[in-house]
Scaffold this motif. Sequence first.
Motif, PDB file in Angstrom:
ATOM      1  N   VAL A 120      15.968 -25.081   4.353  1.00 33.83           N
ATOM      2  CA  VAL A 120      14.604 -25.051   3.810  1.00 33.83           C
ATOM      3  C   VAL A 120      14.624 -24.303   2.481  1.00 33.83           C
ATOM      4  O   VAL A 120      14.996 -23.135   2.430  1.00 33.83           O
ATOM      5  CB  VAL A 120      13.652 -24.332   4.789  1.00 33.83           C
ATOM      6  CG1 VAL A 120      12.276 -24.159   4.166  1.00 33.83           C
ATOM      7  CG2 VAL A 120      13.568 -25.092   6.097  1.00 33.83           C
ATOM      8  N   ARG A 169       5.452 -20.229  -4.011  1.00 31.55           N
ATOM      9  CA  ARG A 169       4.103 -19.718  -3.703  1.00 31.55           C
ATOM     10  C   ARG A 169       3.002 -20.608  -4.289  1.00 31.55           C
ATOM     11  O   ARG A 169       2.007 -20.141  -4.811  1.00 31.55           O
ATOM     12  CB  ARG A 169       3.915 -18.273  -4.215  1.00 31.55           C
ATOM     13  CG  ARG A 169       4.975 -17.300  -3.765  1.00 31.55           C
ATOM     14  CD  ARG A 169       5.092 -17.149  -2.254  1.00 31.55           C
ATOM     15  NE  ARG A 169       6.159 -16.225  -1.966  1.00 31.55           N
ATOM     16  CZ  ARG A 169       7.435 -16.578  -1.736  1.00 31.55           C
ATOM     17  NH1 ARG A 169       7.781 -17.876  -1.720  1.00 31.55           N
ATOM     18  NH2 ARG A 169       8.346 -15.676  -1.502  1.00 31.55           N
ATOM     19  N   SER A 229      16.039 -17.097   7.314  1.00 35.23           N
ATOM     20  CA  SER A 229      16.534 -16.139   6.325  1.00 35.23           C
ATOM     21  C   SER A 229      15.734 -14.839   6.344  1.00 35.23           C
ATOM     22  O   SER A 229      16.263 -13.772   6.074  1.00 35.23           O
ATOM     23  CB  SER A 229      16.458 -16.748   4.923  1.00 35.23           C
ATOM     24  OG  SER A 229      15.129 -17.139   4.643  1.00 35.23           O
TER      25      SER A 229
HETATM   26  C1  LIG Z   1      15.220 -22.673   8.205  1.00 37.71           C
HETATM   27  C2  LIG Z   1      15.767 -22.154   6.940  1.00 37.71           C
HETATM   28  O1  LIG Z   1      16.398 -22.870   6.241  1.00 37.71           O
HETATM   29  S1  LIG Z   1      15.471 -20.548   6.523  1.00 37.71           S
HETATM   30  C3  LIG Z   1      15.750 -20.429   4.792  1.00 37.71           C
HETATM   31  C4  LIG Z   1      14.478 -20.345   4.043  1.00 37.71           C
HETATM   32  N1  LIG Z   1      14.781 -20.440   2.630  1.00 37.71           N
HETATM   33  C5  LIG Z   1      15.003 -19.370   1.833  1.00 37.71           C
HETATM   34  O2  LIG Z   1      14.900 -18.223   2.235  1.00 37.71           O
HETATM   35  C6  LIG Z   1      15.434 -19.694   0.427  1.00 37.71           C
HETATM   36  C7  LIG Z   1      14.682 -18.893  -0.617  1.00 37.71           C
HETATM   37  N2  LIG Z   1      13.212 -19.022  -0.491  1.00 37.71           N
HETATM   38  C8  LIG Z   1      12.559 -20.174  -0.684  1.00 37.71           C
HETATM   39  O3  LIG Z   1      13.130 -21.233  -0.932  1.00 37.71           O
HETATM   40  C9  LIG Z   1      11.033 -20.146  -0.630  1.00 37.71           C
HETATM   41  O4  LIG Z   1      10.589 -18.892  -1.050  1.00 37.71           O
HETATM   42  C10 LIG Z   1      10.454 -20.434   0.783  1.00 37.71           C
HETATM   43  C11 LIG Z   1      10.963 -21.790   1.286  1.00 37.71           C
HETATM   44  C12 LIG Z   1      10.871 -19.358   1.774  1.00 37.71           C
HETATM   45  C13 LIG Z   1       8.922 -20.449   0.689  1.00 37.71           C
HETATM   46  O5  LIG Z   1       8.496 -21.560  -0.093  1.00 37.71           O
HETATM   47  P1  LIG Z   1       7.069 -21.579  -0.851  1.00 37.71           P
HETATM   48  O6  LIG Z   1       6.806 -22.974  -1.289  1.00 37.71           O
HETATM   49  O7  LIG Z   1       7.046 -20.507  -1.860  1.00 37.71           O
HETATM   50  O8  LIG Z   1       6.078 -21.208   0.349  1.00 37.71           O
HETATM   51  P2  LIG Z   1       4.507 -21.538   0.395  1.00 37.71           P
HETATM   52  O9  LIG Z   1       3.923 -21.289  -0.952  1.00 37.71           O
HETATM   53  O10 LIG Z   1       4.271 -22.880   0.987  1.00 37.71           O
HETATM   54  O11 LIG Z   1       4.049 -20.428   1.402  1.00 37.71           O
HETATM   55  C14 LIG Z   1       3.709 -20.713   2.749  1.00 37.71           C
HETATM   56  C15 LIG Z   1       3.284 -19.426   3.387  1.00 37.71           C
HETATM   57  O12 LIG Z   1       4.428 -18.603   3.608  1.00 37.71           O
HETATM   58  C16 LIG Z   1       4.271 -17.350   2.953  1.00 37.71           C
HETATM   59  N3  LIG Z   1       5.593 -16.989   2.424  1.00 37.71           N
HETATM   60  C17 LIG Z   1       6.377 -17.755   1.665  1.00 37.71           C
HETATM   61  N4  LIG Z   1       7.525 -17.118   1.400  1.00 37.71           N
HETATM   62  C18 LIG Z   1       7.451 -15.923   2.008  1.00 37.71           C
HETATM   63  C19 LIG Z   1       8.335 -14.821   2.113  1.00 37.71           C
HETATM   64  N5  LIG Z   1       9.532 -14.830   1.525  1.00 37.71           N
HETATM   65  N6  LIG Z   1       7.943 -13.771   2.851  1.00 37.71           N
HETATM   66  C20 LIG Z   1       6.741 -13.758   3.461  1.00 37.71           C
HETATM   67  N7  LIG Z   1       5.858 -14.791   3.396  1.00 37.71           N
HETATM   68  C21 LIG Z   1       6.217 -15.851   2.685  1.00 37.71           C
HETATM   69  C22 LIG Z   1       3.261 -17.575   1.868  1.00 37.71           C
HETATM   70  O13 LIG Z   1       2.600 -16.387   1.546  1.00 37.71           O
HETATM   71  C23 LIG Z   1       2.356 -18.613   2.507  1.00 37.71           C
HETATM   72  O14 LIG Z   1       1.457 -17.980   3.398  1.00 37.71           O
HETATM   73  P3  LIG Z   1       0.014 -18.654   3.750  1.00 37.71           P
HETATM   74  O15 LIG Z   1       0.164 -20.142   3.578  1.00 37.71           O
HETATM   75  O16 LIG Z   1      -0.183 -18.245   5.159  1.00 37.71           O
HETATM   76  O17 LIG Z   1      -0.918 -18.042   2.773  1.00 37.71           O
END
Ligand SMILES: CC(=O)SCCNC(=O)CCNC(=O)[C@H](O)C(C)(C)COP(=O)(O)OP(=O)(O)OC[C@H]1O[C@@H](n2cnc3c(N)ncnc32)[C@H](O)[C@@H]1OP(=O)(O)O
Length: 403
Positions: free
Chosen positions: A87, A95, A123
Amino acid sequence: MAPSPDITIRNAESSDADQMRLLTETNFAFRTDPELLKAEQQDPVFRTEDALIAVDQGRVVGQVKVGRQLLTVPGARAVEVAAISGVVVAPTHRRRGILRAMYTEQHRRTEEAGLPLTIFTVSEGTIYGRFGYGPVIVANSVTIDRTEAEFRSTAPDPGGVFLVDTAEAKDRIIDIYDRWHRQTIGTQASPPSQWRRVFADPESYRDGGTSLFTLLHADGYAQYRYMDKDDKNQVYVEDLRAVTPDAHVALWRALMGLDLIDEIATLLAEDDPLPYLLKDIRSVRVKNRHDLLWLRTMDIPAALTARTYLDDLDIVVAVDDPFRNAGGAFALRVRDGIAECEPTTRSADIELGIDVLASMYLGTYSPRLFAAANRLQAKDSGTVRALEAAFRTEHAAKLGWHF
Ligand SMILES: CC(=O)SCCNC(=O)CCNC(=O)[C@H](O)C(C)(C)COP(=O)(O)OP(=O)(O)OC[C@H]1O[C@@H](n2cnc3c(N)ncnc32)[C@H](O)[C@@H]1OP(=O)(O)O
């Protein structure tokens, strides 16, 4: 539903694979091993065509990889589940609701496919509760000072372990894993594509250590590598699977017999008997505790009837599911381990979030804990005790393989 008109959420196609790989490598900070890439392209663990992607002006800015896995749930039952991996949303597009939009669509599809559970390894601990996920498997990173640790005089010494060439032992290893997986809660069947990754054992998997060595017993195996860690000769045990207690102690005795090694490191399940086979339980030092797998129930009656229980139960559970709106009140009746579950209009004995239900599902986390944390409300303490007695399991859930 797209987060903004510029972003399209769609199925990935094979022509998106290179952009998806760049996104993955950028976010998880590595380069794909060229040898592994070739094997992955022929027989991937997660197929590009099954992924959902977010696209902005022709560029892939988000992805959710998905596949199906066979998960062992309490009662040693095999359940086909959705498994999510890789993901990522690009650092340039975070965000803005892209993950939420991809997850909304992905979970709609999983529900449509009739799969009762979704699993993944995560993660960060703060992201997925809002989507109805809870941790279900816990393990400890441990080190054992091999020069000091000693087995108790009562510890069995069944023997039966031999040094083998890893490549030659492939079929035996796969067979033992399969037997172990079928009896072990939380583990997934391991497909040929995953075994190919394990046995390819590329440089990038080794963290500076040697390639894999294997110890083999008729009912177990240990795969390990030699490392130089902080000036210590270390053995890192990547994988130790024992179908019987004899295989478990025999493999550990063989590892402890590596005389020129200072330290053994591995991930140990919470209920692993190793510390209790040793004279000093402190010989096994816990460095970190990890949540290894997270789970979400997609269809509550299907999920709750898929597993078995250790005690009878007659209860109405009210589940709150703000993400999928798939909650409600459910009558759960268990007799002789077998559950019936259906929506009901009766008033609830227990109220909880769907993430809490998830964490109780494989027996790892107790309802009493969640009641104490005010994340589970019960009409009385007897109801919590009844829930606890039914949901607990004889052995801790374990992870099959990381994905
Ligand atoms: C199953 C797996 O593969 S786990 C690996 C996950 N991937 C990673 O950690 C890689 C690095 N991070 C990323 O790629 C991105 O930051 C992601 C995928 C974690 C989040 O993607 P975004 O498009 O920014 O998330 P989006 O804007 O849709 O947010 C969805 C919700 O999650 C929350 N959120 C997103 N990232 C985080 C975070 N790191 N910590 C806490 N909350 C978070 C947001 O505040 C939002 O909350 P709400 O909808 O309840 O207000």
